[in-house]
Scaffold this motif. Structure first.
Motif, PDB file in Angstrom:
ATOM      1  N   LYS A  18       0.125   3.903  -0.631  1.00  0.00           N
ATOM      2  CA  LYS A  18       0.460   2.876   0.361  1.00  0.00           C
ATOM      3  C   LYS A  18      -0.791   2.096   0.764  1.00  0.00           C
ATOM      4  O   LYS A  18      -0.764   0.868   0.883  1.00  0.00           O
ATOM      5  CB  LYS A  18       1.103   3.512   1.594  1.00  0.00           C
ATOM      6  CG  LYS A  18       2.459   4.146   1.349  1.00  0.00           C
ATOM      7  CD  LYS A  18       2.961   4.833   2.614  1.00  0.00           C
ATOM      8  CE  LYS A  18       4.266   5.566   2.384  1.00  0.00           C
ATOM      9  NZ  LYS A  18       4.733   6.258   3.608  1.00  0.00           N
ATOM     10  N   LYS A  19      -1.881   2.808   0.987  1.00  0.00           N
ATOM     11  CA  LYS A  19      -3.136   2.155   1.369  1.00  0.00           C
ATOM     12  C   LYS A  19      -3.656   1.263   0.246  1.00  0.00           C
ATOM     13  O   LYS A  19      -4.112   0.134   0.496  1.00  0.00           O
ATOM     14  CB  LYS A  19      -4.180   3.210   1.741  1.00  0.00           C
ATOM     15  CG  LYS A  19      -3.878   3.928   3.042  1.00  0.00           C
ATOM     16  CD  LYS A  19      -4.718   5.187   3.233  1.00  0.00           C
ATOM     17  CE  LYS A  19      -6.184   4.902   3.315  1.00  0.00           C
ATOM     18  NZ  LYS A  19      -6.970   6.127   3.607  1.00  0.00           N
ATOM     19  N   GLN A  20      -3.592   1.747  -0.983  1.00  0.00           N
ATOM     20  CA  GLN A  20      -4.045   0.946  -2.112  1.00  0.00           C
ATOM     21  C   GLN A  20      -3.205  -0.325  -2.249  1.00  0.00           C
ATOM     22  O   GLN A  20      -3.733  -1.404  -2.548  1.00  0.00           O
ATOM     23  CB  GLN A  20      -3.977   1.769  -3.399  1.00  0.00           C
ATOM     24  CG  GLN A  20      -5.013   2.855  -3.513  1.00  0.00           C
ATOM     25  CD  GLN A  20      -6.424   2.290  -3.681  1.00  0.00           C
ATOM     26  OE1 GLN A  20      -6.630   1.262  -4.296  1.00  0.00           O
ATOM     27  NE2 GLN A  20      -7.400   2.971  -3.093  1.00  0.00           N
ATOM     28  N   ALA A  21      -1.911  -0.205  -2.044  1.00  0.00           N
ATOM     29  CA  ALA A  21      -1.039  -1.371  -2.147  1.00  0.00           C
ATOM     30  C   ALA A  21      -1.387  -2.410  -1.080  1.00  0.00           C
ATOM     31  O   ALA A  21      -1.415  -3.618  -1.360  1.00  0.00           O
ATOM     32  CB  ALA A  21       0.425  -0.941  -2.017  1.00  0.00           C
ATOM     33  N   LEU A  22      -1.661  -1.963   0.139  1.00  0.00           N
ATOM     34  CA  LEU A  22      -2.082  -2.887   1.188  1.00  0.00           C
ATOM     35  C   LEU A  22      -3.364  -3.618   0.796  1.00  0.00           C
ATOM     36  O   LEU A  22      -3.490  -4.835   0.959  1.00  0.00           O
ATOM     37  CB  LEU A  22      -2.305  -2.135   2.507  1.00  0.00           C
ATOM     38  CG  LEU A  22      -1.086  -1.739   3.329  1.00  0.00           C
ATOM     39  CD1 LEU A  22      -1.507  -0.871   4.503  1.00  0.00           C
ATOM     40  CD2 LEU A  22      -0.340  -2.976   3.838  1.00  0.00           C
TER      41      LEU A  22
END
Length: 259
Positions: free
Chosen positions: A169-173
């Motif tokens: 999720k963090k990488q996608a953000l």
């Protein structure tokens, strides 16, 4: 970006095979490379040697299997071209590198060049790498991010909302902010205040601070000044604001010190 079967290339063993349900890499082990249309305003994806604050492009040595991406300033507001380099064994991708197509790349082994393919096909090849715990998940997410079109945006937003892990999720953000900040702005702004997980709210602020958004410092200042936010969230915004060298950020920080 991402029922007749057809083959790009001379044969099934020398090109990319695509069916109604899947795309298959060439049945040749080793490096395979293909080109896609890059998102507008993509940064220069290449390898650099830094001399002070001045980067100098270097040949990317594919065989070194570098983990991570190097980017530099935005090169054009028009869609450019991206080259995907994939190390393939048994028609499965084991290593991945996405580079600007004019970035020099070298391998001691032969590179099977498949030529340009449509973005939908390329994304269909990369999506299997997004599964939980795949060692190339981060690389695949970043590579997809720089594909032109709404399908890449949809995948990034879906992973930011419901990725398999907090890290995904963090990488996608982060890649939303890096690859298409104009399109992703509203979603990132909402995530800064409304994401369910505190770590995601924190990472949305970081991601925005590292983007090319023209209002990034103003957004950080608004967060610092918002007394409805938790102390830690305001402190996080102040921390990233302190990393900016803009006159707006410096003037604000000086004023804070004089209060």
């Amino acid at each position: 970006m991402r029922g007749t079967r057809w083959i790009l290339g001379l044969s099934a063993t020398m090109g990319l095979m695509i069916s109604a349900h899947s795309a298959e890499l060439a049945a040749t082990d080793g490096w395979q490379a293909w080109q896609v249309t890059a998102v507008e305003n993509a940064p220069d994806l290449c390898c650099y040697e830094w001399h002070g604050e001045q980067p100098e492009r270097q040949v990317c040595k594919l065989d070194k299997r570098v983990r991570g991406f190097s980017t530099h300033e935005v090169r054009s507001s028009e869609p450019g071209e991206l080259t995907i380099y994939a190390w393939v064994q048994d028609q499965q991708i084991h290593y991945l590198r996405a580079l600007s197509s004019d970035c020099p790349a070298h391998s001691d082994r032969e590179i099977l060049r498949l030529g340009p393919i449509d973005n939908a096909t390329s994304i269909s090849l990369l999506k299997p790498l997004l599964r939980r715990n795949h060692k190339m998940m981060d690389h695949a997410l970043a590579a997809i991010a720089f594909h032109h079109g709404n399908e890449a945006f949809r995948i990034l937003q879906q992973r930011a909302q419901a990725g398999d892990t907090l890290e995904q999720k963090k990488q996608a953000l982060f890649w939303l902010a890096q690859s298409r900040i104009t399109q992703a702005r509203d979603y990132l702004m909402s995530s800064m205040r409304g994401a369910d997980e505190p770590e995601l709210r924190k990472h949305a602020v970081f991601s925005y601070s590292q983007s090319a958004a023209l209002d990034r410092d103003a957004v950080l200042i608004d967060l610092v000044e918002d007394q409805s936010l938790a102390h830690e969230e305001r402190k996080n915004a102040l921390f990233w604001l302190a990393h900016s060298d803009s006159s707006e950020a410096l003037d604000y920080l000086q004023a804070v010190l004089l209060r």
